[in-house]
Scaffold this motif. Structure first.
Motif, PDB file in Angstrom:
ATOM      1  N   ASP A  39       0.856  -1.192   0.000  1.00 60.52           N
ATOM      2  CA  ASP A  39       0.000   0.000   0.000  1.00 60.52           C
ATOM      3  C   ASP A  39       0.886   1.234   0.000  1.00 60.52           C
ATOM      4  OD1 ASP A  39      -1.871   2.020   0.509  1.00 60.52           O
ATOM      5  OD2 ASP A  39      -1.758   1.690   2.673  1.00 60.52           O
ATOM      6  N   ASP A  40       0.801   2.044  -1.074  1.00 57.04           N
ATOM      7  CA  ASP A  40       1.678   3.217  -1.145  1.00 57.04           C
ATOM      8  C   ASP A  40       0.965   4.512  -0.760  1.00 57.04           C
ATOM      9  OD1 ASP A  40       0.091   3.480  -3.374  1.00 57.04           O
ATOM     10  OD2 ASP A  40       1.726   3.455  -4.832  1.00 57.04           O
ATOM     11  N   LYS A  87     -23.635  -8.782   7.153  1.00 60.15           N
ATOM     12  CA  LYS A  87     -23.988  -8.525   8.557  1.00 60.15           C
ATOM     13  C   LYS A  87     -23.863  -7.040   8.885  1.00 60.15           C
ATOM     14  CE  LYS A  87     -22.139 -12.964  10.195  1.00 60.15           C
ATOM     15  NZ  LYS A  87     -21.047 -13.572  11.026  1.00 60.15           N
ATOM     16  N   ALA A  88     -22.859  -6.397   8.288  1.00 57.38           N
ATOM     17  CA  ALA A  88     -22.637  -4.974   8.557  1.00 57.38           C
ATOM     18  C   ALA A  88     -23.685  -4.101   7.875  1.00 57.38           C
ATOM     19  CB  ALA A  88     -21.237  -4.567   8.099  1.00 57.38           C
ATOM     20  N   PHE A  89     -24.249  -4.601   6.765  1.00 57.48           N
ATOM     21  CA  PHE A  89     -25.237  -3.842   5.993  1.00 57.48           C
ATOM     22  C   PHE A  89     -26.489  -4.681   5.774  1.00 57.48           C
ATOM     23  CE2 PHE A  89     -21.239  -1.767   5.054  1.00 57.48           C
ATOM     24  CZ  PHE A  89     -21.567  -0.419   5.017  1.00 57.48           C
ATOM     25  N   PRO A  90     -27.251  -4.926   6.844  1.00 54.41           N
ATOM     26  CA  PRO A  90     -28.452  -5.755   6.703  1.00 54.41           C
ATOM     27  C   PRO A  90     -29.468  -5.116   5.756  1.00 54.41           C
ATOM     28  CG  PRO A  90     -28.374  -4.694   8.872  1.00 54.41           C
ATOM     29  CD  PRO A  90     -27.051  -4.458   8.228  1.00 54.41           C
ATOM     30  N   GLY A  91     -30.020  -5.930   4.878  1.00 58.69           N
ATOM     31  CA  GLY A  91     -31.010  -5.431   3.932  1.00 58.69           C
ATOM     32  C   GLY A  91     -30.423  -4.891   2.642  1.00 58.69           C
ATOM     33  N   TYR A  92     -29.099  -4.808   2.560  1.00 57.16           N
ATOM     34  CA  TYR A  92     -28.446  -4.319   1.345  1.00 57.16           C
ATOM     35  C   TYR A  92     -28.159  -5.485   0.396  1.00 57.16           C
ATOM     36  CZ  TYR A  92     -27.391   0.300   3.397  1.00 57.16           C
ATOM     37  OH  TYR A  92     -27.465   1.552   3.954  1.00 57.16           O
ATOM     38  N   GLN A  93     -28.070  -5.182  -0.888  1.00 58.82           N
ATOM     39  CA  GLN A  93     -27.599  -6.147  -1.875  1.00 58.82           C
ATOM     40  C   GLN A  93     -26.069  -6.145  -1.824  1.00 58.82           C
ATOM     41  OE1 GLN A  93     -28.773  -5.094  -5.864  1.00 58.82           O
ATOM     42  NE2 GLN A  93     -27.451  -6.620  -6.823  1.00 58.82           N
ATOM     43  N   VAL A  94     -25.462  -7.293  -1.585  1.00 58.49           N
ATOM     44  CA  VAL A  94     -24.009  -7.389  -1.468  1.00 58.49           C
ATOM     45  C   VAL A  94     -23.475  -8.188  -2.649  1.00 58.49           C
ATOM     46  CG1 VAL A  94     -22.075  -8.153  -0.036  1.00 58.49           C
ATOM     47  CG2 VAL A  94     -24.152  -7.284   1.050  1.00 58.49           C
ATOM     48  N   GLU A  95     -22.602  -7.552  -3.434  1.00 59.76           N
ATOM     49  CA  GLU A  95     -22.064  -8.170  -4.651  1.00 59.76           C
ATOM     50  C   GLU A  95     -20.538  -8.098  -4.631  1.00 59.76           C
ATOM     51  OE1 GLU A  95     -23.781  -9.553  -7.100  1.00 59.76           O
ATOM     52  OE2 GLU A  95     -25.837  -8.878  -6.699  1.00 59.76           O
ATOM     53  N   GLY A  96     -19.904  -9.119  -5.176  1.00 60.16           N
ATOM     54  CA  GLY A  96     -18.450  -9.117  -5.300  1.00 60.16           C
ATOM     55  C   GLY A  96     -18.009  -8.763  -6.711  1.00 60.16           C
ATOM     56  N   VAL A  97     -16.889  -8.069  -6.822  1.00 57.71           N
ATOM     57  CA  VAL A  97     -16.264  -7.786  -8.116  1.00 57.71           C
ATOM     58  C   VAL A  97     -14.797  -8.196  -8.024  1.00 57.71           C
ATOM     59  CG1 VAL A  97     -15.473  -5.952  -9.674  1.00 57.71           C
ATOM     60  CG2 VAL A  97     -17.820  -5.926  -8.828  1.00 57.71           C
ATOM     61  N   ASP A  98     -14.356  -8.972  -9.010  1.00 54.76           N
ATOM     62  CA  ASP A  98     -12.974  -9.459  -9.021  1.00 54.76           C
ATOM     63  C   ASP A  98     -12.000  -8.288  -9.154  1.00 54.76           C
ATOM     64  OD1 ASP A  98     -10.569 -10.716  -9.403  1.00 54.76           O
ATOM     65  OD2 ASP A  98     -11.070 -11.586 -11.355  1.00 54.76           O
ATOM     66  N   CYS A  99     -11.248  -8.032  -8.093  1.00 51.91           N
ATOM     67  CA  CYS A  99     -10.312  -6.905  -8.077  1.00 51.91           C
ATOM     68  C   CYS A  99      -8.856  -7.348  -8.036  1.00 51.91           C
ATOM     69  CB  CYS A  99     -10.624  -5.978  -6.895  1.00 51.91           C
ATOM     70  SG  CYS A  99     -12.123  -5.001  -7.155  1.00 51.91           S
ATOM     71  N   LEU A 100      -8.598  -8.605  -8.396  1.00 56.01           N
ATOM     72  CA  LEU A 100      -7.202  -9.033  -8.469  1.00 56.01           C
ATOM     73  C   LEU A 100      -6.404  -8.174  -9.460  1.00 56.01           C
ATOM     74  CD1 LEU A 100      -5.390 -11.086  -7.064  1.00 56.01           C
ATOM     75  CD2 LEU A 100      -5.850 -12.693  -8.930  1.00 56.01           C
ATOM     76  N   PRO A 101      -6.991  -7.796 -10.622  1.00 59.68           N
ATOM     77  CA  PRO A 101      -6.256  -6.881 -11.498  1.00 59.68           C
ATOM     78  C   PRO A 101      -6.034  -5.503 -10.867  1.00 59.68           C
ATOM     79  CG  PRO A 101      -7.964  -8.019 -12.743  1.00 59.68           C
ATOM     80  CD  PRO A 101      -8.223  -8.296 -11.290  1.00 59.68           C
ATOM     81  N   VAL A 102      -6.997  -5.029 -10.057  1.00 57.25           N
ATOM     82  CA  VAL A 102      -6.901  -3.674  -9.497  1.00 57.25           C
ATOM     83  C   VAL A 102      -5.741  -3.578  -8.514  1.00 57.25           C
ATOM     84  CG1 VAL A 102      -8.159  -1.788  -8.387  1.00 57.25           C
ATOM     85  CG2 VAL A 102      -9.412  -3.473  -9.747  1.00 57.25           C
ATOM     86  N   ILE A 103      -5.550  -4.614  -7.687  1.00 56.01           N
ATOM     87  CA  ILE A 103      -4.470  -4.515  -6.696  1.00 56.01           C
ATOM     88  C   ILE A 103      -3.080  -4.644  -7.316  1.00 56.01           C
ATOM     89  CG2 ILE A 103      -5.849  -5.146  -4.691  1.00 56.01           C
ATOM     90  CD1 ILE A 103      -4.495  -7.957  -4.854  1.00 56.01           C
ATOM     91  N   GLN A 104      -3.016  -4.960  -8.611  1.00 56.45           N
ATOM     92  CA  GLN A 104      -1.708  -4.946  -9.280  1.00 56.45           C
ATOM     93  C   GLN A 104      -1.096  -3.547  -9.230  1.00 56.45           C
ATOM     94  OE1 GLN A 104      -0.235  -7.813 -10.440  1.00 56.45           O
ATOM     95  NE2 GLN A 104      -2.059  -8.835  -9.637  1.00 56.45           N
ATOM     96  N   GLN A 105      -1.950  -2.531  -9.107  1.00 60.42           N
ATOM     97  CA  GLN A 105      -1.462  -1.154  -8.954  1.00 60.42           C
ATOM     98  C   GLN A 105      -1.661  -0.639  -7.523  1.00 60.42           C
ATOM     99  OE1 GLN A 105       0.433   0.694 -10.802  1.00 60.42           O
ATOM    100  NE2 GLN A 105       0.526  -0.868 -12.409  1.00 60.42           N
ATOM    101  N   HIS A 106      -1.805  -1.572  -6.578  1.00 60.95           N
ATOM    102  CA  HIS A 106      -1.695  -1.274  -5.146  1.00 60.95           C
ATOM    103  C   HIS A 106      -2.889  -0.527  -4.550  1.00 60.95           C
ATOM    104  CE1 HIS A 106       2.333  -2.671  -5.889  1.00 60.95           C
ATOM    105  NE2 HIS A 106       2.464  -1.740  -6.812  1.00 60.95           N
ATOM    106  N   GLY A 107      -4.030  -0.548  -5.228  1.00 58.21           N
ATOM    107  CA  GLY A 107      -5.261  -0.034  -4.648  1.00 58.21           C
ATOM    108  C   GLY A 107      -6.355  -1.046  -4.908  1.00 58.21           C
ATOM    109  N   SER A 108      -7.587  -0.727  -4.515  1.00 56.14           N
ATOM    110  CA  SER A 108      -8.676  -1.657  -4.792  1.00 56.14           C
ATOM    111  C   SER A 108      -9.946  -0.886  -5.149  1.00 56.14           C
ATOM    112  CB  SER A 108      -8.878  -2.620  -3.622  1.00 56.14           C
ATOM    113  OG  SER A 108      -9.624  -3.755  -4.023  1.00 56.14           O
ATOM    114  N   LEU A 109     -11.089  -1.507  -4.923  1.00 50.67           N
ATOM    115  CA  LEU A 109     -12.368  -1.029  -5.457  1.00 50.67           C
ATOM    116  C   LEU A 109     -12.755   0.375  -4.981  1.00 50.67           C
ATOM    117  CD1 LEU A 109     -14.967  -2.096  -7.029  1.00 50.67           C
ATOM    118  CD2 LEU A 109     -15.863  -2.564  -4.769  1.00 50.67           C
TER     119      LEU A 109
END
Length: 348
Positions: free
Chosen positions: A207-208, A311-333
């Protein structure tokens, strides 16, 4: 001026749009453009189900991006594309920090120096002003600030509490003439916060940003903090993240309430092609109206991370997005997005 009201809304409050900067060949994404652009396309498809999306794109790429969005079946009435030159795509850190005031919404345009002058950033630092001039934010005014501050370095509950890290905000590479008291005074005035909780511990290899809070611990509704835990005692992160968890346990909000902590699972170590450890963190999620989008890393812990954030956001729609490419530049979603509160796009 007496009791001028200002408030920084929480991320889970109603929003008009999410802002993105499209990856291009002039960014550090150049070697993996064919991997990173599909991540952005997936993200835009998800986001347009919950609100509008503002995209900054190089002028020469405007028409092709517009066509591509049509091919993906993304409704044009959910998209606004603006042709502006940029250095890079980390809009969380150079985009506007939007506050409510007695005179309506105001975009605070802080100085961005690329996390302590680590990279070229002149174009990114000028983006908010450029977009404002192009009419991107018709429901808000803009105020320039001289303080260096990145959006990823602060978290709020919208109710007077700010969470941040000493390693970032007190780093001499940001505001060398400001001590902790001066920073606190400025942020309380600018953002309307009453209490600032400072984390002294917690850092991710790779993490820079000098320990942005949005990689470590996030404020959630109902006095909950979701934080990146580490349960692997053989991992070099274990001591610092244990100390961070202890700090969080002892914190209280501005009204004196203690927090309920939700630990996020520890993904297996991820490395780039040179063998450098990458900052894979589930804490770098995004909240957009009814939607929580969680970065995933093709890891066995991905599904557990989604379950914990549900659990932290009850009632919300929770979706995942593949961010393995994003962390190649040391940040994420969260780092590649910035939210615009409800009213920002509504002309008076």
């Amino acid at each position: 001026m007496t009791n001028y009201r200002v408030r920084l809304p929480a991320e889970w409050e109603p929003q008009d749009a999410i802002q993105l900067t499209w990856p291009h060949g002039g960014t550090d994404w150049k070697p993996i453009l064919n991997e990173i652009i599909p991540v952005y396309e997936t993200l835009v498809r998800l986001l347009t189900g919950a609100g509008e999306v503002i995209i900054t794109v190089l002028p020469k790429g405007l028409n092709s991006l517009s066509k591509r969005m049509s091919q993906l079946g993304i409704s044009v009435d959910k998209l606004q594309l603006f042709p502006v030159e940029t250095n890079d795509t980390w809009v969380r850190d150079y985009g506007p920090v939007t506050v409510e005031t007695d005179h309506g919404l105001c975009l605070l345009d802080y100085q961005f120096n690329a996390w302590g002058n680590k990279h070229p950033c002149e174009l990114d630092n000028a983006l908010t002003s450029a977009l404002f001039e192009l009419g991107a934010y018709p429901g808000a005014s803009v105020q320039k600030r001289t303080l260096v501050l990145e959006g990823g370095s602060i978290e709020t509950d919208g109710n007077g509490t700010l969470l941040t890290t000493a390693q970032c905000l007190l780093n001499p590479n940001r505001n060398p003439s400001f001590d902790q008291t001066a920073i606190e005074q400025q942020l309380c005035k600018d953002l309307g916060v009453k209490k600032i909780n400072w984390l002294q511990h917690g850092a991710l290899q790779g993490d820079d940003t000098d320990s942005h809070i949005d990689t470590l611990a996030r404020l959630c509704p109902n006095n909950v903090i979701a934080y990146q835990a580490c349960d692997d005692i053989t991992d070099s992160h274990y001591p610092e993240l244990q100390l961070m968890a202890d700090e969080l346990q002892n914190m209280t909000s501005a009204d004196g309430s203690s927090y309920r902590l939700i630990p996020l699972p520890w993904p297996s170590a991820k490395y780039d092609q040179t063998g450098q450890r990458l900052p894979a963190t589930y804490a770098n999620f995004l909240v957009f109206n009814h939607l929580v989008i969680v970065p995933t890393y093709r890891d066995t812990k991905d599904s557990e991370a989604l379950a914990q954030l549900a659990k932290a956001f009850p009632g919300y729609q929770v979706e995942g997005v593949d961010c393995l490419p994003v962390i190649q530049q040391h940040g994420s979603l969260h780092c590649i997005t910035m939210q615009l509160p409800k009213g920002t796009l509504n002309a008076h």
